[in-house]
Design a protein around this motif. Structure first.
Motif, mmCIF file in Angstrom:
data_model
loop_
_atom_site.group_PDB
_atom_site.id
_atom_site.type_symbol
_atom_site.label_atom_id
_atom_site.label_comp_id
_atom_site.label_asym_id
_atom_site.label_seq_id
_atom_site.Cartn_x
_atom_site.Cartn_y
_atom_site.Cartn_z
ATOM 1 N N ALA A 264 0.823 -1.217 0.000
ATOM 2 C CA ALA A 264 0.000 0.000 0.000
ATOM 3 C C ALA A 264 0.857 1.267 0.000
ATOM 4 C CB ALA A 264 -0.925 0.009 1.211
ATOM 5 N N GLU A 265 2.121 1.150 0.408
ATOM 6 C CA GLU A 265 3.058 2.282 0.396
ATOM 7 C C GLU A 265 2.439 3.532 1.006
ATOM 8 O OE1 GLU A 265 4.406 2.741 -3.620
ATOM 9 O OE2 GLU A 265 5.503 0.845 -3.583
ATOM 10 N N ALA A 266 1.779 3.362 2.136
ATOM 11 C CA ALA A 266 1.128 4.505 2.766
ATOM 12 C C ALA A 266 2.182 5.411 3.400
ATOM 13 C CB ALA A 266 0.157 4.020 3.837
ATOM 14 N N PRO A 267 2.087 6.713 3.149
ATOM 15 C CA PRO A 267 3.061 7.623 3.759
ATOM 16 C C PRO A 267 2.853 7.699 5.273
ATOM 17 C CG PRO A 267 1.333 8.840 2.624
ATOM 18 C CD PRO A 267 1.089 7.395 2.341
ATOM 19 N N ALA A 268 3.916 8.008 6.010
ATOM 20 C CA ALA A 268 3.794 8.158 7.465
ATOM 21 C C ALA A 268 2.703 9.182 7.757
ATOM 22 C CB ALA A 268 5.127 8.612 8.038
ATOM 23 N N GLY A 269 1.829 8.855 8.650
ATOM 24 C CA GLY A 269 0.736 9.765 9.002
ATOM 25 C C GLY A 269 -0.394 9.768 7.986
ATOM 26 N N GLY A 270 -0.285 8.978 6.943
ATOM 27 C CA GLY A 270 -1.312 8.947 5.904
ATOM 28 C C GLY A 270 -2.539 8.155 6.337
ATOM 29 N N ALA B 18 -1.109 -1.160 10.266
ATOM 30 C CA ALA B 18 -1.114 0.221 9.779
ATOM 31 C C ALA B 18 -1.139 1.211 10.950
ATOM 32 C CB ALA B 18 -2.310 0.444 8.856
ATOM 33 N N LEU B 19 -1.930 0.900 11.962
ATOM 34 C CA LEU B 19 -1.996 1.787 13.138
ATOM 35 C C LEU B 19 -0.648 1.812 13.844
ATOM 36 C CD1 LEU B 19 -5.497 0.656 14.424
ATOM 37 C CD2 LEU B 19 -4.922 3.023 13.761
ATOM 38 N N ASN B 20 -0.052 0.642 13.958
ATOM 39 C CA ASN B 20 1.257 0.501 14.587
ATOM 40 C C ASN B 20 2.329 1.321 13.858
ATOM 41 O OD1 ASN B 20 2.173 -0.969 16.832
ATOM 42 N ND2 ASN B 20 3.500 -2.186 15.483
ATOM 43 N N ALA B 21 2.141 1.453 12.538
ATOM 44 C CA ALA B 21 3.098 2.215 11.729
ATOM 45 C C ALA B 21 2.778 3.710 11.738
ATOM 46 C CB ALA B 21 3.087 1.685 10.298
ATOM 47 N N GLY B 22 1.755 4.103 12.494
ATOM 48 C CA GLY B 22 1.447 5.535 12.632
ATOM 49 C C GLY B 22 0.469 6.061 11.612
ATOM 50 N N CYS B 23 -0.234 5.176 10.912
ATOM 51 C CA CYS B 23 -1.231 5.645 9.948
ATOM 52 C C CYS B 23 -2.580 5.842 10.631
ATOM 53 C CB CYS B 23 -1.414 4.635 8.820
ATOM 54 S SG CYS B 23 0.008 4.560 7.733
ATOM 55 N N ARG B 24 -3.391 6.644 9.968
ATOM 56 C CA ARG B 24 -4.796 6.724 10.358
ATOM 57 C C ARG B 24 -5.512 5.617 9.583
ATOM 58 N NH1 ARG B 24 -8.908 11.260 7.952
ATOM 59 N NH2 ARG B 24 -10.723 10.707 9.221
ATOM 60 N N VAL B 25 -6.373 4.868 10.261
ATOM 61 C CA VAL B 25 -7.039 3.747 9.593
ATOM 62 C C VAL B 25 -8.557 3.932 9.615
ATOM 63 C CG1 VAL B 25 -7.530 1.257 9.726
ATOM 64 C CG2 VAL B 25 -5.196 2.092 10.095
ATOM 65 N N ILE B 26 -9.160 3.772 8.448
ATOM 66 C CA ILE B 26 -10.625 3.715 8.362
ATOM 67 C C ILE B 26 -10.977 2.275 7.980
ATOM 68 C CG2 ILE B 26 -12.683 4.595 7.193
ATOM 69 C CD1 ILE B 26 -10.975 7.129 6.472
ATOM 70 N N GLY C 64 -9.725 11.641 -0.628
ATOM 71 C CA GLY C 64 -9.657 10.172 -0.701
ATOM 72 C C GLY C 64 -8.520 9.652 0.167
ATOM 73 N N ALA C 65 -8.531 8.349 0.429
ATOM 74 C CA ALA C 65 -7.490 7.746 1.276
ATOM 75 C C ALA C 65 -6.186 7.623 0.491
ATOM 76 C CB ALA C 65 -7.944 6.369 1.741
ATOM 77 N N ASP C 66 -5.062 7.753 1.184
ATOM 78 C CA ASP C 66 -3.769 7.600 0.507
ATOM 79 C C ASP C 66 -3.630 6.199 -0.070
ATOM 80 O OD1 ASP C 66 -2.479 10.198 1.098
ATOM 81 O OD2 ASP C 66 -2.814 9.546 3.168
ATOM 82 N N ALA C 67 -4.144 5.229 0.666
ATOM 83 C CA ALA C 67 -4.121 3.851 0.174
ATOM 84 C C ALA C 67 -5.397 3.169 0.615
ATOM 85 C CB ALA C 67 -2.921 3.101 0.733
ATOM 86 N N THR C 68 -5.882 2.255 -0.209
ATOM 87 C CA THR C 68 -7.020 1.428 0.195
ATOM 88 C C THR C 68 -6.589 -0.033 0.078
ATOM 89 O OG1 THR C 68 -7.927 1.477 -2.052
ATOM 90 C CG2 THR C 68 -8.777 3.093 -0.502
ATOM 91 N N ILE C 69 -7.074 -0.835 1.010
ATOM 92 C CA ILE C 69 -6.692 -2.247 1.022
ATOM 93 C C ILE C 69 -7.951 -3.099 0.955
ATOM 94 C CG2 ILE C 69 -5.637 -4.085 2.405
ATOM 95 C CD1 ILE C 69 -3.651 -1.952 3.452
ATOM 96 N N ASP C 70 -8.031 -3.955 -0.062
ATOM 97 C CA ASP C 70 -9.165 -4.863 -0.193
ATOM 98 C C ASP C 70 -8.817 -6.164 0.519
ATOM 99 O OD1 ASP C 70 -10.888 -6.893 -0.980
ATOM 100 O OD2 ASP C 70 -10.969 -6.287 -3.085
ATOM 101 N N ALA C 71 -9.402 -6.353 1.693
ATOM 102 C CA ALA C 71 -9.215 -7.597 2.445
ATOM 103 C C ALA C 71 -10.521 -8.386 2.455
ATOM 104 C CB ALA C 71 -8.734 -7.293 3.864
ATOM 105 N N VAL C 72 -11.230 -8.335 1.334
ATOM 106 C CA VAL C 72 -12.520 -9.025 1.222
ATOM 107 C C VAL C 72 -12.421 -10.175 0.215
ATOM 108 C CG1 VAL C 72 -14.968 -8.796 0.688
ATOM 109 C CG2 VAL C 72 -13.766 -6.908 1.780
ATOM 110 N N GLY C 73 -12.172 -9.811 -1.052
ATOM 111 C CA GLY C 73 -12.078 -10.840 -2.087
ATOM 112 C C GLY C 73 -13.412 -11.136 -2.733
ATOM 113 N N MET C 74 -13.471 -12.261 -3.413
ATOM 114 C CA MET C 74 -14.545 -12.509 -4.369
ATOM 115 C C MET C 74 -15.888 -12.881 -3.765
ATOM 116 S SD MET C 74 -13.239 -16.040 -6.081
ATOM 117 C CE MET C 74 -12.445 -17.324 -5.128
#
Ligand code: NAD
Ligand code: ZN
Ligand code: ZN
Length: 393
Positions: free
Chosen positions: A174-180, A198-206, A246-256
């Protein structure tokens, strides 16, 4: 030995099957002490039936104690406590030497044009018997198994087999920037760990899901959450939370098996009732996808952002919002986790006294292997607050 076997669509049962034995010099056999059920097993339970045969042993998230080793099993010794990565890799081929273990050229399944063989994951991936069983034969045991300390409960280490490196890779990609801001779609076990990383790395998570206890669990670690069923237009909600960008990165952890696409729902149902000869090409090539989560991930990321997809997809015909992807300059990364690429790093993190990622507090159910059938049903229905099941053979 006793093992959980696939018997048909939404039908699994624990049966007595032959004990695994050493077949090649670099094999090992382990006595399984814990074996988790994964969201990926639900694809087998539901839509990938045409590629399974009744009696196939499922399971790809196992750990245990080495019971027997072949003559060329490297430095693995009887009695070692090990976690077994879900993909089977040789560690030395062209792909493996580049860290692309999910594409190992020694175990690729060329008949189906697929990547590395996987434990307990259909003929598409080598029809290798899985680890929801008392014993597991581990090919390429000179490279695969991760030795872990004798101390600590299994669950401190178990998720190195799959969901923890999968979550880690999803966040790396996701290459999320610090604080992203990172939006995580799907708060199953993979999404939960992704959010924590992501939270551990200092990102904001939705975090996005529709299951109340999954939303609550992510919130308890510091994620902001959106309930799929309450939010209306999801991308708009994420834009509102991110100053319209928009979010700096989005992660699809759902699938088909995403909820939200009635058309695909019908297609999945149809594939499930067709005879195998007709269903196989359909399943491999056509319309089993439900793309609700992936589309939301594409539409919720900012211009120039990254969509990182850990959810599993198959199929080819569903429409993709190409103009949006192109015009908004989105980077997309997909794929099976290259488990061994991340395990050394993760093992150091897990070895810390405090359970930084809360891995000992992810499983909600620990039934005996004999009760696996009911556990599959519960995990699929997400009933009884079920988030992660660890079977105890
Ligand atoms: N890439 C890999 O190597 C790898 C490894 C492990 C798992 N996976 C995949 O990751 C995915 C998640 O696995 P899991 O074990 O967490 O599974 P899970 O089924 O428990 O979790 C999926 C979650 O997504 C939620 N969901 C459904 N539709 C949604 C939507 N439209 N938007 C947001 N949320 C939605 C569900 O309520 C559920 O909580 C699966 O597709 C699995 O196959 C991939
Ligand atoms: Zn898994
Ligand atoms: Zn290899």
């Amino acid at each position: 030995m006793r093992a959980l076997t696939w018997q048909g669509r939404r039908k699994v049962s624990v049966e007595t099957v032959p004990d695994p034995r050493i077949e090649k010099p670099n094999d090992a056999v382990i006595k399984v002490t814990s074996a988790a059920i994964c969201g990926s097993d639900l694809h087998l339970y539901e839509v990938l039936g045409p590629f399974l045969s009744p009696g196939d042993v499922l399971g790809h998230e196992a750990m245990g104690v080495v019971e027997e080793v072949g003559a060329e099993a490297g430095d693995l010794r009887v009695g070692d406590r090990v976690v077994v990565p879900f993909n089977i890799a040789c560690g030395t081929c062209w792909m493996c030497s580049r860290g692309l273990f999910a594409q190992c050229e020694s175990t690729q399944v060329s008949d189906y044009g697929k990547g590395a063989s996987l434990f307990g994951y259909t003929s598409l991936y080598g029809a290798v018997p899985g680890g929801q069983a008392e014993y597991l034969r581990v090919p390429h045991a000179d490279f695969g198994p991760v030795k872990v300390p004798d101390e600590g409960p299994d669950e401190r280490w178990l998720y190195l087999s799959d969901i923890l490196p999968t979550a880690w890779q999803a966040f790396e990609y996701a290459e999320a920037p610090a604080g992203g801001t990172v939006a995580v779609f799907g708060l199953g076990p993979v999404g939960q760990l992704t959010a924590r990383i992501a939270l551990n790395a200092g990102c904001r998570v939705i975090g996005v899901d529709r299951v109340p206890e999954r939303l609550a669990l992510a919130a308890s670690y510091g994620a902001e959450t959106l309930d799929l069923d309450a939010v209306g237009d999801l991308p708009s909600a994420i834009f509102d939370l991110t100053g319209g960008r928009g979010a700096d990165a989005t992660i699809d952890a759902v699938g088909m098996e995403a909820h939200g696409s009635p058309v695909a729902n019908v297609a999945i149902g149809a594939v499930g009732i067709l005879p195998d000869a007709l269903a196989k090409p359909l399943t491999d090539k056509f319309a089993i996808d439900r793309l609700a989560a992936l589309h939301a991930a594409i539409k919720s990321v900012r211009r120039g952002g990254v969509v990182s997809v850990s959810g599993v997809y198959g199929g080819e015909v569903d429409p993709m919002p190409m103009m949006e992807i192109f015009d908004r300059g989105i980077t997309m990364r997909f794929g099976q986790c290259h488990v061994r690429r991340w395990t050394d790093e993760l093992q150091k993190l897990l070895a810390q006294d405090d359970d930084v990622l809360g891995v000992e507090h992810l499983a909600t159910h620990r039934p005996s292997l004999e009760d696996a059938r009911a556990a599959y049903e519960m995990f699929q229905r997400k009933s009884d607050g079920c988030i992660k099941v660890v079977l105890k053979p």
